[in-house]
Design a protein around this motif. Sequence first.
Motif, mmCIF file in Angstrom:
data_model
loop_
_atom_site.group_PDB
_atom_site.id
_atom_site.type_symbol
_atom_site.label_atom_id
_atom_site.label_comp_id
_atom_site.label_asym_id
_atom_site.label_seq_id
_atom_site.Cartn_x
_atom_site.Cartn_y
_atom_site.Cartn_z
ATOM 1 N N ASN A 119 68.084 14.007 58.490
ATOM 2 C CA ASN A 119 67.607 13.256 59.634
ATOM 3 C C ASN A 119 66.303 12.540 59.239
ATOM 4 O O ASN A 119 65.216 13.013 59.546
ATOM 5 N N VAL A 120 66.468 11.398 58.546
ATOM 6 C CA VAL A 120 65.274 10.723 57.994
ATOM 7 C C VAL A 120 64.365 10.189 59.095
ATOM 8 O O VAL A 120 63.204 9.871 58.829
ATOM 9 N N SER A 121 64.869 10.143 60.334
ATOM 10 C CA SER A 121 64.004 9.653 61.409
ATOM 11 C C SER A 121 62.876 10.649 61.717
ATOM 12 O O SER A 121 61.972 10.337 62.474
ATOM 13 N N LYS A 122 62.944 11.843 61.132
ATOM 14 C CA LYS A 122 61.862 12.836 61.321
ATOM 15 C C LYS A 122 61.166 13.189 59.998
ATOM 16 O O LYS A 122 60.368 14.122 59.935
ATOM 17 N N LEU A 123 61.515 12.452 58.960
ATOM 18 C CA LEU A 123 60.992 12.792 57.620
ATOM 19 C C LEU A 123 59.559 12.281 57.428
ATOM 20 O O LEU A 123 59.254 11.133 57.736
ATOM 21 N N LYS A 124 58.687 13.142 56.901
ATOM 22 C CA LYS A 124 57.288 12.759 56.642
ATOM 23 C C LYS A 124 57.036 12.501 55.157
ATOM 24 O O LYS A 124 56.319 11.579 54.807
ATOM 25 N N PHE A 125 57.557 13.368 54.304
ATOM 26 C CA PHE A 125 57.376 13.205 52.858
ATOM 27 C C PHE A 125 58.619 13.675 52.123
ATOM 28 O O PHE A 125 59.265 14.632 52.549
ATOM 29 N N ALA A 126 58.923 12.988 51.017
ATOM 30 C CA ALA A 126 59.923 13.502 50.071
ATOM 31 C C ALA A 126 59.247 13.545 48.716
ATOM 32 O O ALA A 126 58.587 12.580 48.314
ATOM 33 N N ARG A 127 59.380 14.679 48.057
ATOM 34 C CA ARG A 127 58.744 14.846 46.742
ATOM 35 C C ARG A 127 59.690 15.539 45.784
ATOM 36 O O ARG A 127 60.692 16.129 46.197
ATOM 37 N N ILE A 128 59.347 15.458 44.514
ATOM 38 C CA ILE A 128 60.048 16.238 43.495
ATOM 39 C C ILE A 128 59.041 17.228 42.940
ATOM 40 O O ILE A 128 57.914 16.844 42.599
#
Length: 283
Positions: free
Chosen positions: A85-94
């Motif tokens: 649900n990317v509409s609630k996503l704040k950060f994506a990291r590896i």
Amino acid sequence: MNSRIIGKIKLNLEALKRDVIVLEKSQFSNAYKEFAYGDWKTSIIWNQDGIDSNGLIHDYRGYAKPTVFANSLKSINEIIENNFNVSKLKFARIFSVSNNGLVVPHVDYLELKQNFVRVHIPLQTSLSCLSSEKDNVFHMRLGEIWYLDASNIHSAACFSNINRLHLVLDFEYMEHVECVLRQDINPCKEILPHIIYRDDLNSQELMGILSLSEVVSEDNFRDIVSILSKIHFRKNVCSSKMFEWLKYIVYKNNKKTLINMYENLMRECLIYRDAPIVNLEVV
Ligand code: YCP
Ligand code: CO
């Protein structure tokens, strides 16, 4: 423990391989180096403005966009967009860990006004890549979607010759963590986690640990923190024991600088962190 498997992704390993090659050659960020002992590093791929930045998480209004670098990670972006649900996503990291590296036991979100909901998806791993939350040590298998309760004390290490790569997503706080999944993705409750069996720590081993008070110095303080942090992955103790042992070791040794080093580490890991300074408007 509160962490649990909430889903499973069928990874396209061939497509993913291309992204892994790009990632492994890329420049990772220096963020959180003070928590890293040996090879542990992070790379931010979705953030507030989509501009590659310092790699630190922080509060902000609105939701994340892929960074310029992330546009070259086609398969990883598909994993994010097709399942979450990317509409609630704040950060994506590896998060990358290798060569017996680790992230020291710590509590997250101390610098935020409100906790995030964190999810890990292993993209490259092996059985010797271990994570812990409080009294439990577990291995997250390839493609599993794990809700990680990072507000409890936790740690991770890679005792393998592969480079452990996890996709780590932080969502706005929500009560039902399954809501991080896209509506058309069914959460799964049936997968049993791979919990790691550990022997008890015996009294000789404990004496060996505490006797480090005889040799601890400013030169080896970080090495000793690393040794102590690794014990709970193999012995049946909570990761927080590391701080108790370290406290005993530095107070027994009784050098002011070492006591300060311990107090600073403990505060930063478990009690308080300053919010990072960001250029953009912060809520
Ligand atoms: C974070 N906290 O929550 C970091 C990861 C250790 C400290 C590494 O992003
Ligand atoms: Co953490």
